[in-house]
Design a protein around this motif. Structure first.
Motif, PDB file in Angstrom:
ATOM      1  N   SER A   1      44.748  47.852 -10.078  1.00 29.99           N
ATOM      2  CA  SER A   1      45.210  48.700  -9.160  1.00 29.99           C
ATOM      3  C   SER A   1      44.582  48.566  -7.861  1.00 29.99           C
ATOM      4  N   ARG A   2      43.388  48.329  -7.914  1.00 30.91           N
ATOM      5  CA  ARG A   2      42.592  48.043  -6.367  1.00 30.91           C
ATOM      6  C   ARG A   2      42.999  46.860  -6.067  1.00 30.91           C
ATOM      7  N   LEU A   3      42.849  45.894  -7.062  1.00 33.32           N
ATOM      8  CA  LEU A   3      42.918  44.524  -6.796  1.00 33.32           C
ATOM      9  C   LEU A   3      44.412  44.093  -6.163  1.00 33.32           C
ATOM     10  N   ILE A   4      45.484  44.494  -6.815  1.00 32.89           N
ATOM     11  CA  ILE A   4      46.919  44.604  -6.236  1.00 32.89           C
ATOM     12  C   ILE A   4      47.157  45.324  -4.845  1.00 32.89           C
ATOM     13  N   ALA A   5      46.550  46.435  -4.799  1.00 35.33           N
ATOM     14  CA  ALA A   5      46.641  47.109  -3.485  1.00 35.33           C
ATOM     15  C   ALA A   5      46.002  46.402  -2.530  1.00 35.33           C
ATOM     16  N   LEU A   6      44.853  45.851  -2.717  1.00 41.13           N
ATOM     17  CA  LEU A   6      44.098  45.157  -1.400  1.00 41.13           C
ATOM     18  C   LEU A   6      44.892  43.906  -0.911  1.00 41.13           C
ATOM     19  N   PHE A   7      45.776  43.199  -2.309  1.00 45.95           N
ATOM     20  CA  PHE A   7      46.469  41.975  -2.113  1.00 45.95           C
ATOM     21  C   PHE A   7      47.948  42.349  -1.330  1.00 45.95           C
ATOM     22  N   ALA A   8      48.015  43.548  -1.584  1.00 46.46           N
ATOM     23  CA  ALA A   8      49.599  44.028  -1.045  1.00 46.46           C
ATOM     24  C   ALA A   8      49.400  44.103   0.749  1.00 46.46           C
ATOM     25  N   ILE A   9      48.307  44.551   1.158  1.00 49.65           N
ATOM     26  CA  ILE A   9      47.779  44.729   2.571  1.00 49.65           C
ATOM     27  C   ILE A   9      48.207  43.481   3.371  1.00 49.65           C
ATOM     28  N   PRO A  10      47.454  42.354   3.098  1.00 47.10           N
ATOM     29  CA  PRO A  10      48.000  41.026   3.915  1.00 47.10           C
ATOM     30  C   PRO A  10      49.448  40.850   3.515  1.00 47.10           C
ATOM     31  N   VAL A  11      49.902  40.814   2.438  1.00 44.27           N
ATOM     32  CA  VAL A  11      51.266  40.262   2.204  1.00 44.27           C
ATOM     33  C   VAL A  11      52.307  40.960   3.026  1.00 44.27           C
ATOM     34  N   THR A  12      51.979  42.525   2.955  1.00 42.65           N
ATOM     35  CA  THR A  12      52.990  43.087   3.794  1.00 42.65           C
ATOM     36  C   THR A  12      52.900  42.980   5.352  1.00 42.65           C
ATOM     37  N   ALA A  13      51.569  42.953   5.548  1.00 42.39           N
ATOM     38  CA  ALA A  13      51.267  42.532   7.006  1.00 42.39           C
ATOM     39  C   ALA A  13      52.002  41.353   7.678  1.00 42.39           C
ATOM     40  N   ILE A  14      51.801  40.289   6.699  1.00 42.36           N
ATOM     41  CA  ILE A  14      52.043  39.045   6.894  1.00 42.36           C
ATOM     42  C   ILE A  14      53.872  38.825   7.191  1.00 42.36           C
ATOM     43  N   ALA A  15      54.396  39.668   5.956  1.00 45.37           N
ATOM     44  CA  ALA A  15      55.677  39.630   6.306  1.00 45.37           C
ATOM     45  C   ALA A  15      56.494  40.407   7.243  1.00 45.37           C
ATOM     46  N   VAL A  16      55.794  41.470   7.639  1.00 43.16           N
ATOM     47  CA  VAL A  16      56.336  42.410   8.911  1.00 43.16           C
ATOM     48  C   VAL A  16      56.103  41.299  10.221  1.00 43.16           C
TER      49      VAL A  16
ATOM     50  N   SER B   1      84.699  45.404  32.686  1.00 45.63           N
ATOM     51  CA  SER B   1      83.610  44.328  32.644  1.00 45.63           C
ATOM     52  C   SER B   1      83.019  44.602  31.396  1.00 45.63           C
ATOM     53  N   GLN B   2      82.220  43.793  30.930  1.00 44.63           N
ATOM     54  CA  GLN B   2      81.427  44.124  29.520  1.00 44.63           C
ATOM     55  C   GLN B   2      80.006  43.264  29.570  1.00 44.63           C
ATOM     56  N   ILE B   3      79.017  44.066  28.890  1.00 44.25           N
ATOM     57  CA  ILE B   3      77.771  43.483  28.866  1.00 44.25           C
ATOM     58  C   ILE B   3      77.416  43.361  27.296  1.00 44.25           C
ATOM     59  N   GLU B   4      76.895  42.379  26.772  1.00 45.99           N
ATOM     60  CA  GLU B   4      76.412  42.291  25.315  1.00 45.99           C
ATOM     61  C   GLU B   4      75.118  42.015  25.245  1.00 45.99           C
ATOM     62  N   ALA B   5      74.332  42.400  24.397  1.00 44.28           N
ATOM     63  CA  ALA B   5      72.920  42.385  24.102  1.00 44.28           C
ATOM     64  C   ALA B   5      72.534  42.337  22.586  1.00 44.28           C
ATOM     65  N   VAL B   6      71.317  42.237  22.316  1.00 40.66           N
ATOM     66  CA  VAL B   6      70.796  41.998  21.093  1.00 40.66           C
ATOM     67  C   VAL B   6      69.419  42.787  20.962  1.00 40.66           C
ATOM     68  N   ALA B   7      69.398  44.149  20.066  1.00 39.73           N
ATOM     69  CA  ALA B   7      68.368  44.947  20.288  1.00 39.73           C
ATOM     70  C   ALA B   7      67.583  44.778  18.963  1.00 39.73           C
ATOM     71  N   SER B   8      66.315  44.789  19.016  1.00 38.22           N
ATOM     72  CA  SER B   8      65.520  44.610  17.617  1.00 38.22           C
ATOM     73  C   SER B   8      64.556  45.809  17.406  1.00 38.22           C
ATOM     74  N   SER B   9      64.803  46.129  15.909  1.00 40.40           N
ATOM     75  CA  SER B   9      64.279  47.452  15.554  1.00 40.40           C
ATOM     76  C   SER B   9      62.647  47.363  15.868  1.00 40.40           C
ATOM     77  N   PRO B  10      61.991  48.341  15.964  1.00 44.97           N
ATOM     78  CA  PRO B  10      60.593  48.333  16.254  1.00 44.97           C
ATOM     79  C   PRO B  10      59.488  47.696  15.233  1.00 44.97           C
ATOM     80  N   LEU B  11      59.785  48.191  14.066  1.00 45.60           N
ATOM     81  CA  LEU B  11      58.876  47.406  12.983  1.00 45.60           C
ATOM     82  C   LEU B  11      59.352  45.971  12.403  1.00 45.60           C
ATOM     83  N   LEU B  12      60.393  45.882  11.856  1.00 46.49           N
ATOM     84  CA  LEU B  12      61.101  45.078  11.214  1.00 46.49           C
ATOM     85  C   LEU B  12      61.659  43.865  12.298  1.00 46.49           C
ATOM     86  N   GLY B  13      62.178  44.200  13.373  1.00 39.23           N
ATOM     87  CA  GLY B  13      62.865  43.585  14.191  1.00 39.23           C
ATOM     88  C   GLY B  13      64.098  43.205  13.698  1.00 39.23           C
ATOM     89  N   LEU B  14      64.810  44.046  13.081  1.00 44.03           N
ATOM     90  CA  LEU B  14      66.115  43.912  12.547  1.00 44.03           C
ATOM     91  C   LEU B  14      67.058  44.127  13.624  1.00 44.03           C
TER      92      LEU B  14
END
Length: 253
Positions: free
Chosen positions: A16-31, A191-204
């Motif tokens: 549990s501890r090992l996997i939780a610690l590993f999940a931190i960099p995996v999630t951070a890098i993925a974000v 007239s019309q303007i188009e743009a792309v917005a990204s979500s704060p966390l994942l940039g969706l």
């Protein structure tokens, strides 16, 4: 009788501890990868999901270890608590977002004009295979939106289309949106303007279209925000439209 220190160490607690610690960099890098925009949406989301699945596994193993500690007297309570806390911390925001988002309709396209939504032009060149269609969903989407977001309506201003256009464009830039099309008012003032917005966390990404039409006095502004990925936006597009149109109304008074 053997002392507590001689009891076996719970393997589930260690994992549990090992996997939780590993999940931190995996999630951070993925974000970070997802926010960079260098990877397509689906693989980026899958990478983030893998980190969260590791966090969930750490939480489950923590509870398994609590059971073995209680029943068999194994050691490892502190390790299990570390795994539980880290895993729960990583899962807290996504679970809150999902729980809150399920109260919103299952749509990913919001507009101030459901009868004649602004048509995307520049966004056609941006969309990739596997992403949502740019064709509006029709009556079913319109009815869901009207029921959930009755406050999403056009903005009317006393300013001429040229001035309204300039203010609308500047507001997009102020928000950090990437403008991909910004045709100026033509002969008829449309007239019309188009743009792309990204979500704060994942940039969706969401594609934005703002249409400005001349009125007898002033201008009418309509807006559309459509997610590139997913059939449910968890209220994100309504938030984008609501916030932008509120700022536009204040800026054009």
């Amino acid at each position: 009788m053997r002392g507590y220190e001689e009891e076996p160490l719970s393997r589930a607690a260690v994992l549990s501890r090992l996997i939780a610690l590993f999940a931190i960099p995996v999630t951070a890098i993925a974000v970070l990868v997802a926010r960079s925009g260098q990877v397509e949406t689906i693989p980026a989301v899958a990478a983030v999901a893998s980190g969260l699945l590791l966090a969930l596994l750490a939480v489950l193993l923590a509870f398994v270890s609590f059971g073995s500690i209680w029943v068999n007297g194994y050691r490892g309570g502190r390790l299990a608590c570390i795994g539980l806390v880290i895993g729960a911390a990583l899962l807290a925001y996504p679970l809150y977002t999902i729980a809150d988002g399920l109260s919103y309709p299952a749509i990913a396209d919001v507009t101030t004009d459901v009868a004649n939504p602004p048509a995307f032009r520049g966004a056609v060149l941006e969309r990739q295979l596997g992403e949502n269609s740019l064709v509006y969903g029709g009556e079913s989407v319109a009815l869901d939106q009207l029921a959930a977001y009755p406050e999403i309506v056009p903005v009317t201003t006393d300013l001429p289309p040229e001035e309204t256009h300039a203010i609308a464009l500047q507001l997009m830039r102020d928000r950090g949106w990437r403008v991909i099309a910004g045709e100026k008012p033509g002969e008829g003032g449309l007239s019309q303007i188009e743009a792309v917005a990204s979500s704060p966390l994942l940039g969706l990404k969401s594609d934005i279209a703002v249409r400005i039409q001349p009125q007898t006095r002033g201008s009418r502004v309509d807006m559309r925000s459509a997610s590139r990925f997913g059939s449910r936006d968890f209220g994100a597009n309504a938030h984008i439209v609501r916030g932008y149109m509120t700022e536009l109304l204040a800026a054009t008074r």
